[in-house]
Design an enzyme around this catalytic site. Sequence first.
Site, mmCIF file in Angstrom:
data_model
loop_
_atom_site.group_PDB
_atom_site.id
_atom_site.type_symbol
_atom_site.label_atom_id
_atom_site.label_comp_id
_atom_site.label_asym_id
_atom_site.label_seq_id
_atom_site.Cartn_x
_atom_site.Cartn_y
_atom_site.Cartn_z
ATOM 1 N N HIS A 232 23.424 26.091 39.512
ATOM 2 C CA HIS A 232 22.938 24.820 38.965
ATOM 3 C C HIS A 232 24.051 23.803 38.746
ATOM 4 O O HIS A 232 24.085 22.762 39.381
ATOM 5 C CB HIS A 232 22.186 25.091 37.657
ATOM 6 C CG HIS A 232 21.552 23.880 37.057
ATOM 7 N ND1 HIS A 232 22.178 23.117 36.095
ATOM 8 C CD2 HIS A 232 20.355 23.297 37.277
ATOM 9 C CE1 HIS A 232 21.385 22.108 35.759
ATOM 10 N NE2 HIS A 232 20.275 22.194 36.460
ATOM 11 N N GLU A 272 18.851 31.345 31.026
ATOM 12 C CA GLU A 272 18.786 30.005 31.616
ATOM 13 C C GLU A 272 20.057 29.188 31.399
ATOM 14 O O GLU A 272 20.049 28.160 30.730
ATOM 15 C CB GLU A 272 17.571 29.240 31.077
ATOM 16 C CG GLU A 272 16.249 29.874 31.422
ATOM 17 C CD GLU A 272 15.067 29.007 31.029
ATOM 18 O OE1 GLU A 272 14.994 27.860 31.513
ATOM 19 O OE2 GLU A 272 14.240 29.467 30.229
ATOM 20 N N HIS A 274 22.650 26.404 32.133
ATOM 21 C CA HIS A 274 22.596 25.135 32.862
ATOM 22 C C HIS A 274 23.990 24.521 32.956
ATOM 23 O O HIS A 274 24.747 24.842 33.841
ATOM 24 C CB HIS A 274 21.589 24.195 32.199
ATOM 25 C CG HIS A 274 20.166 24.579 32.421
ATOM 26 N ND1 HIS A 274 19.557 24.498 33.657
ATOM 27 C CD2 HIS A 274 19.219 25.047 31.569
ATOM 28 C CE1 HIS A 274 18.300 24.903 33.561
ATOM 29 N NE2 HIS A 274 18.067 25.247 32.304
ATOM 30 N N GLU A 288 19.779 27.664 27.706
ATOM 31 C CA GLU A 288 18.613 26.955 27.168
ATOM 32 C C GLU A 288 17.866 27.763 26.114
ATOM 33 O O GLU A 288 17.028 27.232 25.391
ATOM 34 C CB GLU A 288 17.672 26.546 28.306
ATOM 35 C CG GLU A 288 16.744 25.426 27.899
ATOM 36 C CD GLU A 288 16.031 24.762 29.069
ATOM 37 O OE1 GLU A 288 14.997 24.134 28.823
ATOM 38 O OE2 GLU A 288 16.514 24.869 30.200
#
Length: 299
Positions: A232, A272, A274, A288
């Site tokens: 990401h 998650e 990021h 997250e």
Amino acid sequence: MNEFNESHDTGSVREFTVSDADAGPYALTEGPDGALWFTLVHRGAVARRDPDDGLVTVHPVGDGPTVITAGPDGAVWFTEYRAHRIGRLTPEGDYAPFAPRTPGGGPFGITAGPDGAMWFTLSSADRVGRVTVDGEVTEYPAPGAFPSALTTGPDGALWCTLNQGNAVGRLTTDGHGTAYPLPTEGAGPVGIAAGPDGALWFTEIGAGRIGRITVDGTVTEYPLPDPAARPHAVTAGPDGALWFTEWGGGRVGRITVGGDITSYALSRTDCEPHGITAHDGALWCALETGSLARIEVRP
């Protein structure tokens, strides 16, 4: 002020709880004050983690704060994806929003430009914007579809990923754009950062690869060991390598300028990760699920 003191330690990786699980830490940066600043995308807030005692201070801002970076004026600047604004926040907590000229543009990426202004992408409008520290806004057409992250390149231009155009774009400060198509179909580039080797490095979330592009447009791609890693964000580390988040696998990856890849597992495969940034001699990424992870840089 919110105080979070929990941590999870797994050797080279340590995680610090900085919010409840619903707040959504998304992106982070080292601020001009030496603290770690991060967005809470689902809470509509920007937070500061003190470098000395780890205490977290939360500042309410606009809806959907997303990518954040340090500005040239002693403040942090960030995009408000759902409010369609650019935000500015001083270390003292003074907040000011600025509206792009195009309504509903979905600002996402933001970076300090080579000209003393802040540059940002309007992903939903296929435009790139510029805002001075005094709030004057101008916009230019992006060189392709859905501009996402962007950074200043070593050539004095702005470079951005064109997520739906399957390309990397270059934009001069006077608005002239060029797109460089990627070799892999459906690559879906997102993050981009200037590397220590004079090239730009980017993530291909759709193809499970890390890409490198020279300022003359030559592209090299490096497949990750896990094709479903969904890389990401990417940043240059203090060790001369590039570091990136693997959203699909709950890992942080490292790639040397020669293409050697290693990865570090986080506490959960579904955490998650990021945004990622260098801070205090280590790499930090936003999870997250409510934490920040610190990855030690080892020789």
